[in-house]
Enzyme design. Structure first.
Site, PDB file in Angstrom:
ATOM      1  N   ARG A  16      68.478  59.588  91.501  1.00  0.00           N
ATOM      2  CA  ARG A  16      67.319  60.394  91.080  1.00  0.00           C
ATOM      3  C   ARG A  16      66.039  59.736  91.577  1.00  0.00           C
ATOM      4  O   ARG A  16      66.077  58.656  92.183  1.00  0.00           O
ATOM      5  CB  ARG A  16      67.302  60.561  89.559  1.00  0.00           C
ATOM      6  CG  ARG A  16      67.392  59.260  88.793  1.00  0.00           C
ATOM      7  CD  ARG A  16      67.767  59.499  87.325  1.00  0.00           C
ATOM      8  NE  ARG A  16      68.225  58.270  86.693  1.00  0.00           N
ATOM      9  CZ  ARG A  16      67.434  57.428  86.041  1.00  0.00           C
ATOM     10  NH1 ARG A  16      66.161  57.686  85.923  1.00  0.00           N
ATOM     11  NH2 ARG A  16      67.925  56.325  85.511  1.00  0.00           N
ATOM     12  N   ASN A  91      65.640  49.784  96.215  1.00  0.00           N
ATOM     13  CA  ASN A  91      64.812  50.701  95.436  1.00  0.00           C
ATOM     14  C   ASN A  91      65.107  50.659  93.934  1.00  0.00           C
ATOM     15  O   ASN A  91      64.234  50.974  93.134  1.00  0.00           O
ATOM     16  CB  ASN A  91      65.014  52.118  95.980  1.00  0.00           C
ATOM     17  CG  ASN A  91      64.409  53.165  95.067  1.00  0.00           C
ATOM     18  OD1 ASN A  91      63.193  53.353  95.048  1.00  0.00           O
ATOM     19  ND2 ASN A  91      65.236  53.828  94.265  1.00  0.00           N
ATOM     20  N   TYR A 156      57.607  43.491  84.363  1.00  0.00           N
ATOM     21  CA  TYR A 156      57.711  44.384  85.534  1.00  0.00           C
ATOM     22  C   TYR A 156      56.795  43.888  86.669  1.00  0.00           C
ATOM     23  O   TYR A 156      57.217  43.794  87.831  1.00  0.00           O
ATOM     24  CB  TYR A 156      57.327  45.792  85.090  1.00  0.00           C
ATOM     25  CG  TYR A 156      57.431  46.864  86.144  1.00  0.00           C
ATOM     26  CD1 TYR A 156      58.659  47.424  86.484  1.00  0.00           C
ATOM     27  CD2 TYR A 156      56.291  47.346  86.794  1.00  0.00           C
ATOM     28  CE1 TYR A 156      58.750  48.425  87.437  1.00  0.00           C
ATOM     29  CE2 TYR A 156      56.375  48.350  87.745  1.00  0.00           C
ATOM     30  CZ  TYR A 156      57.612  48.889  88.062  1.00  0.00           C
ATOM     31  OH  TYR A 156      57.689  49.880  89.015  1.00  0.00           O
ATOM     32  N   ALA A 158      55.616  40.906  87.185  1.00  0.00           N
ATOM     33  CA  ALA A 158      56.123  39.641  87.738  1.00  0.00           C
ATOM     34  C   ALA A 158      57.277  39.919  88.700  1.00  0.00           C
ATOM     35  O   ALA A 158      57.360  39.324  89.784  1.00  0.00           O
ATOM     36  CB  ALA A 158      56.571  38.719  86.610  1.00  0.00           C
ATOM     37  N   LYS A 160      57.800  42.613  90.426  1.00  0.00           N
ATOM     38  CA  LYS A 160      57.323  43.304  91.622  1.00  0.00           C
ATOM     39  C   LYS A 160      56.508  42.366  92.517  1.00  0.00           C
ATOM     40  O   LYS A 160      56.545  42.470  93.746  1.00  0.00           O
ATOM     41  CB  LYS A 160      56.504  44.542  91.225  1.00  0.00           C
ATOM     42  CG  LYS A 160      57.338  45.624  90.523  1.00  0.00           C
ATOM     43  CD  LYS A 160      58.444  46.144  91.411  1.00  0.00           C
ATOM     44  CE  LYS A 160      59.267  47.245  90.796  1.00  0.00           C
ATOM     45  NZ  LYS A 160      60.359  47.684  91.681  1.00  0.00           N
TER      46      LYS A 160
HETATM   47  P1  NAP Z   1      64.030  56.252  88.255  1.00  0.00           P
HETATM   48  O1  NAP Z   1      63.729  57.693  88.404  1.00  0.00           O
HETATM   49  O2  NAP Z   1      64.101  55.663  86.877  1.00  0.00           O
HETATM   50  O3  NAP Z   1      65.419  55.935  89.010  1.00  0.00           O
HETATM   51  C1  NAP Z   1      65.944  54.639  88.995  1.00  0.00           C
HETATM   52  C2  NAP Z   1      67.196  54.584  89.862  1.00  0.00           C
HETATM   53  O4  NAP Z   1      67.684  53.239  89.849  1.00  0.00           O
HETATM   54  C3  NAP Z   1      68.327  55.464  89.355  1.00  0.00           C
HETATM   55  O5  NAP Z   1      69.043  55.967  90.451  1.00  0.00           O
HETATM   56  C4  NAP Z   1      69.204  54.482  88.555  1.00  0.00           C
HETATM   57  O6  NAP Z   1      70.573  54.873  88.473  1.00  0.00           O
HETATM   58  C5  NAP Z   1      69.063  53.249  89.428  1.00  0.00           C
HETATM   59  N1  NAP Z   1      69.351  51.997  88.767  1.00  0.00           N
HETATM   60  C6  NAP Z   1      68.825  51.498  87.614  1.00  0.00           C
HETATM   61  N2  NAP Z   1      69.352  50.298  87.353  1.00  0.00           N
HETATM   62  C7  NAP Z   1      70.248  50.022  88.352  1.00  0.00           C
HETATM   63  C8  NAP Z   1      71.122  48.945  88.627  1.00  0.00           C
HETATM   64  N3  NAP Z   1      71.194  47.882  87.832  1.00  0.00           N
HETATM   65  N4  NAP Z   1      71.884  49.011  89.755  1.00  0.00           N
HETATM   66  C9  NAP Z   1      71.827  50.083  90.576  1.00  0.00           C
HETATM   67  N5  NAP Z   1      71.012  51.125  90.360  1.00  0.00           N
HETATM   68  C10 NAP Z   1      70.236  51.099  89.259  1.00  0.00           C
HETATM   69  O7  NAP Z   1      62.973  55.335  89.041  1.00  0.00           O
HETATM   70  P2  NAP Z   1      61.850  55.742  90.149  1.00  0.00           P
HETATM   71  O8  NAP Z   1      60.631  56.144  89.432  1.00  0.00           O
HETATM   72  O9  NAP Z   1      62.439  56.631  91.160  1.00  0.00           O
HETATM   73  O10 NAP Z   1      61.547  54.294  90.781  1.00  0.00           O
HETATM   74  C11 NAP Z   1      62.258  53.794  91.907  1.00  0.00           C
HETATM   75  C12 NAP Z   1      61.649  52.463  92.327  1.00  0.00           C
HETATM   76  O11 NAP Z   1      60.262  52.626  92.612  1.00  0.00           O
HETATM   77  C13 NAP Z   1      61.723  51.377  91.239  1.00  0.00           C
HETATM   78  O12 NAP Z   1      61.975  50.128  91.822  1.00  0.00           O
HETATM   79  C14 NAP Z   1      60.343  51.413  90.628  1.00  0.00           C
HETATM   80  O13 NAP Z   1      60.002  50.179  90.043  1.00  0.00           O
HETATM   81  C15 NAP Z   1      59.501  51.721  91.851  1.00  0.00           C
HETATM   82  N6  NAP Z   1      58.194  52.316  91.526  1.00  0.00           N
HETATM   83  C16 NAP Z   1      58.117  53.513  90.873  1.00  0.00           C
HETATM   84  C17 NAP Z   1      56.862  54.042  90.581  1.00  0.00           C
HETATM   85  C18 NAP Z   1      56.701  55.356  89.885  1.00  0.00           C
HETATM   86  O14 NAP Z   1      55.554  55.715  89.601  1.00  0.00           O
HETATM   87  N7  NAP Z   1      57.757  56.092  89.624  1.00  0.00           N
HETATM   88  C19 NAP Z   1      55.710  53.339  90.937  1.00  0.00           C
HETATM   89  C20 NAP Z   1      55.829  52.123  91.586  1.00  0.00           C
HETATM   90  C21 NAP Z   1      57.086  51.622  91.883  1.00  0.00           C
HETATM   91  P3  NAP Z   1      71.115  55.784  87.225  1.00  0.00           P
HETATM   92  O15 NAP Z   1      70.628  57.205  87.491  1.00  0.00           O
HETATM   93  O16 NAP Z   1      72.590  55.692  87.293  1.00  0.00           O
HETATM   94  O17 NAP Z   1      70.514  55.192  85.987  1.00  0.00           O
END
Ligand code: NAP
Length: 248
Positions: A16, A91, A156, A158, A160
């Site tokens: 997702r 990711n 978080y 730290a 990143k």
């Molecule tokens: P998200 O919608 O919560 O999706 C997280 C994904 O990571 C899911 O596919 C989840 O799998 C998987 N996951 C979680 N723990 C895992 C593990 N231990 N091993 C393997 N997969 C794992 O997150 P997102 O918003 O797309 O964010 C993606 C990345 O971008 C993250 O690193 C986040 O810190 C970074 N980011 C996001 C934002 C933002 O505004 N959204 C901003 C800056 C940075 P399941 O579906 O099976 O749980």
């Protein structure tokens, strides 16, 4: 010619959100996709079929990125199935937000393990096939918060910030082997991760962003495509801020 034709990409956490957006854009550009997830089995199976319908090879792996041995097994399986690994997108990530005064040791450890140790685990595991091929692109999904810090996100932020130091070190160590390593720092991207936030806070955020909107997974995916492809062949050790101008 598509930008990633003939390339094999591992994308962690792509059931997702941002990871899913990256897998879609990579598939549109002809890449073979190996994506991972933690627990979303049904979503992963449906997504595998969606990607295959684009005419590329695609497989979802339930694999905990924070587990060192699981990362090695994953890469071994991907190499056995698809021959090599050309691109790694680290990711997968989680948040366990709270003020430091209330933060438990578990909340600290979990975030550091899933967000930062995972990057070490996966990068270590893909080095072998990338060295053999004398080429590779590793992309680490950090965050603007890793640059600025954020109240309530010490764990978080730290994790990143750690990813950025890791990215620069790997770029220095592996540049001579034509393996590039870069980071992307998204600002506020609207996904399930951000759906948990107070709508008032979200609206305030949107208003402070120069481009006046939250980003989309596709905004991040297009930048990831740039770093994964030969378009960025002379770019390594960099952190690209993709944040609508939120942080300059
Ligand atoms: P998200 O919608 O919560 O999706 C997280 C994904 O990571 C899911 O596919 C989840 O799998 C998987 N996951 C979680 N723990 C895992 C593990 N231990 N091993 C393997 N997969 C794992 O997150 P997102 O918003 O797309 O964010 C993606 C990345 O971008 C993250 O690193 C986040 O810190 C970074 N980011 C996001 C934002 C933002 O505004 N959204 C901003 C800056 C940075 P399941 O579906 O099976 O749980």
């Amino acid at each position: 010619m598509k930008l990633l034709e003939g390339k094999v990409a591992i994308i962690t956490g792509a059931s997702r959100g941002i990871g899913k957006g990256i897998a879609e854009v990579f598939a549109d550009q002809g890449a073979t996709i190996a994506f991972t997830y933690a627990s979303s089995d049904e979503k992963a199976r449906a997504f595998e079929a969606e990607l295959a319908a684009k005419g590329v090879k695609a497989k979802g792996y339930k694999s905990d990125a924070s587990d060192f041995n699981a990362a090695q097994t994953l890469v071994d399986e991907v190499v056995a199935e698809f021959g090599t690994v050309d691109i790694l997108v680290n990711n997968a990530g989680i948040t366990r937000d709270t003020l430091l005064m209330r933060m438990s040791e578990e909340q600290w450890d979990e975030v550091l393990r899933v967000n930062l140790k995972s990057v070490f685990n996966l990068t270590k595991a893909v080095i072998k096939p990338m060295l053999k091929a004398r080429s590779g692109s590793i992309i680490n999904m950090t965050s603007i918060v890793g640059v600025t810090g954020n109240a309530g996100q010490a764990n978080y932020a730290a994790s990143k910030a750690g990813m950025i130091g890791f990215t620069k070190s790997v770029a220095q160590e592996l540049g001579s082997r034509n393996i590039r390593c870069n980071a992307i720092a998204p600002g506020f991207i609207e996904t399930e991760m951000t759906e948990k936030l107070d709508p008032k806070v979200v609206e305030e955020w949107r208003n402070t962003i120069p481009l006046k909107r939250g980003g989309t997974p596709t905004d991040i995916a297009n930048t990831t495509l740039y770093l994964a492809s030969e378009l960025s062949s002379y770019v390594t050790g960099q952190t690209l801020h993709v944040c609508g101008g939120m942080h300059m």
